[in-house]
Design a protein around this motif. Sequence first.
Motif, short mmCIF file in Angstrom:
data_model
loop_
_atom_site.label_atom_id
_atom_site.label_comp_id
_atom_site.label_asym_id
_atom_site.label_seq_id
_atom_site.Cartn_x
_atom_site.Cartn_y
_atom_site.Cartn_z
N ASP A 351 10.01 8.10 -7.17
CA ASP A 351 9.00 8.88 -6.44
C ASP A 351 8.19 9.70 -7.44
N GLY A 352 7.01 10.12 -7.02
CA GLY A 352 6.20 10.99 -7.87
C GLY A 352 4.98 10.33 -8.45
N LYS A 353 4.84 9.01 -8.27
CA LYS A 353 3.65 8.34 -8.76
C LYS A 353 2.45 8.71 -7.89
N PRO A 354 1.22 8.60 -8.43
CA PRO A 354 0.03 8.88 -7.62
C PRO A 354 0.00 8.01 -6.37
N GLU A 395 -11.28 -4.65 14.82
CA GLU A 395 -10.31 -5.72 15.03
C GLU A 395 -9.00 -5.27 14.41
N LYS A 396 -7.93 -6.00 14.70
CA LYS A 396 -6.62 -5.59 14.21
C LYS A 396 -6.58 -5.68 12.69
N THR A 397 -6.12 -4.62 12.06
CA THR A 397 -5.98 -4.58 10.61
C THR A 397 -4.51 -4.57 10.22
N ALA A 398 -4.19 -5.21 9.11
CA ALA A 398 -2.81 -5.24 8.61
C ALA A 398 -2.54 -4.11 7.63
N LEU A 399 -3.52 -3.23 7.39
CA LEU A 399 -3.40 -2.21 6.36
C LEU A 399 -2.14 -1.33 6.47
N PRO A 400 -1.77 -0.83 7.67
CA PRO A 400 -0.58 0.02 7.73
C PRO A 400 0.67 -0.68 7.20
N VAL A 401 0.82 -1.96 7.54
CA VAL A 401 2.01 -2.71 7.12
C VAL A 401 1.95 -3.05 5.64
N THR A 402 0.79 -3.53 5.18
CA THR A 402 0.69 -3.92 3.77
C THR A 402 0.81 -2.72 2.84
N MET A 403 0.21 -1.59 3.22
CA MET A 403 0.31 -0.40 2.37
C MET A 403 1.73 0.15 2.35
N ALA A 404 2.41 0.11 3.50
CA ALA A 404 3.81 0.58 3.54
C ALA A 404 4.70 -0.32 2.68
N LYS A 405 4.43 -1.62 2.68
CA LYS A 405 5.23 -2.53 1.86
C LYS A 405 4.98 -2.28 0.37
N GLU A 406 3.72 -2.09 0.00
CA GLU A 406 3.41 -1.82 -1.40
C GLU A 406 4.10 -0.55 -1.88
N LEU A 407 4.08 0.49 -1.05
CA LEU A 407 4.74 1.74 -1.41
C LEU A 407 6.25 1.56 -1.46
N SER A 408 6.82 0.82 -0.50
CA SER A 408 8.26 0.59 -0.49
C SER A 408 8.71 -0.15 -1.74
N ASP A 409 7.95 -1.18 -2.12
CA ASP A 409 8.29 -1.95 -3.32
C ASP A 409 8.21 -1.09 -4.57
N GLN A 410 7.31 -0.12 -4.55
CA GLN A 410 7.14 0.79 -5.69
C GLN A 410 8.26 1.82 -5.76
#
Length: 420
Positions: A351-354, A395-410
Motif C-alpha cells: 500500500d502507499g503507491k499513488p 452505456e454500461k462501463t466496466a471501469l469500476p471492475v477493471t480499476m478494482a482489479k488493477e488496484l487489487s493486483d497492485q
Amino acid sequence: MQQKQYLLLLGADQYLRERAFSGAKQAVDLPVWAAAEDPVRKLNRTFDNMLAADPKDPESLLRAIRAQAARGWHPRIVVPLNDWTVDSANAVNRTLGLGGLDATAVTNARNKYAMKQTLLAAGVRTPRSQLVQSEEELLDAVESIGLPVVIKPYDFGGSGGVVLATTREEAIAGLAESRAVIERYGSSFNILGDKYLVEQFVDSDDEVSVEVLCGAGRAQVLAVTEKYLSPRPWFAEVAHLVPSHRTGDPVLTDLAVRACTALGIDRGLAHVEVKFGADGTAWVIEVAARPGGDGIMDQVERAYGLNPYRLHVGSYLGSDLFDVVGGAEPIRTSAIAFLKASPGRIQDIVDGKPLPPEVRSINISAKRGDFSQAAQNWSTREGLVELEWDELFREKTALPVTMAKELSDQIFVTEETAGE
C-alpha cells in the motif's frame, strides 16, 4: 418529569451506513440514538446515545427503551436500516404505537417465498420459485421448474448461500453449500435459515437495483444503480455504479414502483433488484424494505448531492418528500467496487503507491496471512475502493471492475503470484 424525545436508528452503526446519522440529523432536530448489545465495550461515538440492546431483538429493545422512559426519554420513531432490523424496528414501533410498516409488509420483505408469491399475484414479473427443506423436495422443485435453477436461503441476504445449479448433482451440492453458509452465519444475523428457495434462473449478468421512496399507496424512483456480479456459479456483488445508464427507463421505473406497492411497503426507501433477460425483459429478483447496502447510499449521495437517508428517516416521521425525489438529478457518476486478491494465502500487502485521480477512498480489510478465495458473497472481499467521474455514462462501463482489479493486483501478493 419533562418528556424528551429521540430518534432510534437500527443498523446505522453498520459499516458503510455511517451517513445515516447525518441524514437523520437533516430530517429532524432530535438526538439520534443507536443500539448495541454491549455499548460499553462497543461504544460508537457518532451517536448521541446508545441503548444497551440487541438491535435485532424487539424484546431486548423494549426493555432498554422502557428503562430510558423512566428517565424521561421516549423514541419518536424507530427506523430500520438493514434487513436484520426491519422486523425488530417495526415490532417496537407497533408495540409503542409509533407507526411503522404493516406486519404483512415485513413478512413480504423478509420471506423471499412470500415476497415472490405476492408479486406474482399482483402481476409483477418475477422468477417462479418453490420452497424446500429436504434434498427430496429440492429435486422435485428442480423437476418442476427446470434447470438451471438458483438455490438460496429464503430469509438471508448479501448473496450469502446463493448458488447456480445446471444439473441435479450441482443442485444437491448447492443446497449443501447454502446450508453451510447458514450454519456459519445464521445465528449472527438472527435468521431461521430452515428453508431454501429453488428459483427459475434468469440467464443474464445485466442487473440493476432501484432505490424507491415509498408512501401510502404510492412510490417514486430516486436512483438506479448498475450492479456488477462475480463469475458463476455465485452471484457476489463486486461493484455498484450510480447512476446506471438505465436511469429514467419508464418500463423499469414502473416495474419497481409496482413491486413496492404490491408488497405493501408504505414508508421509507425500498431496494428493488431487477435483472434483464437476454431478450431485454425485466424481472424483479428481490425487494428489501430498507435502503440499499454495500455503500450504495453513499454513491447516490455523491452522484445526486442528496443524502438518501434523509428521505428514509423523513418518510418514517411522516414527511411527504416526493417532491424532493422528483427534483433529484445526477450531477456526476460515483461507484464502489470491492478489492479481490488472487486466490491463495496473502503473503504481502503493498500500500502507499499513488492512486488514480478517480479514487475517492480506499479501504483494505485483509491482512497478511489471510486466505483469499473466489468471490462468493460479502464475506470473501479484501477491501473496497470508491470512484468518481465528472460525467454520466450513457452505456454500461466496466471501469469500476477493471480499476478494482488493477488496484487489487497492485496491492495483494498471494502465494500464487509471490514467486512470479
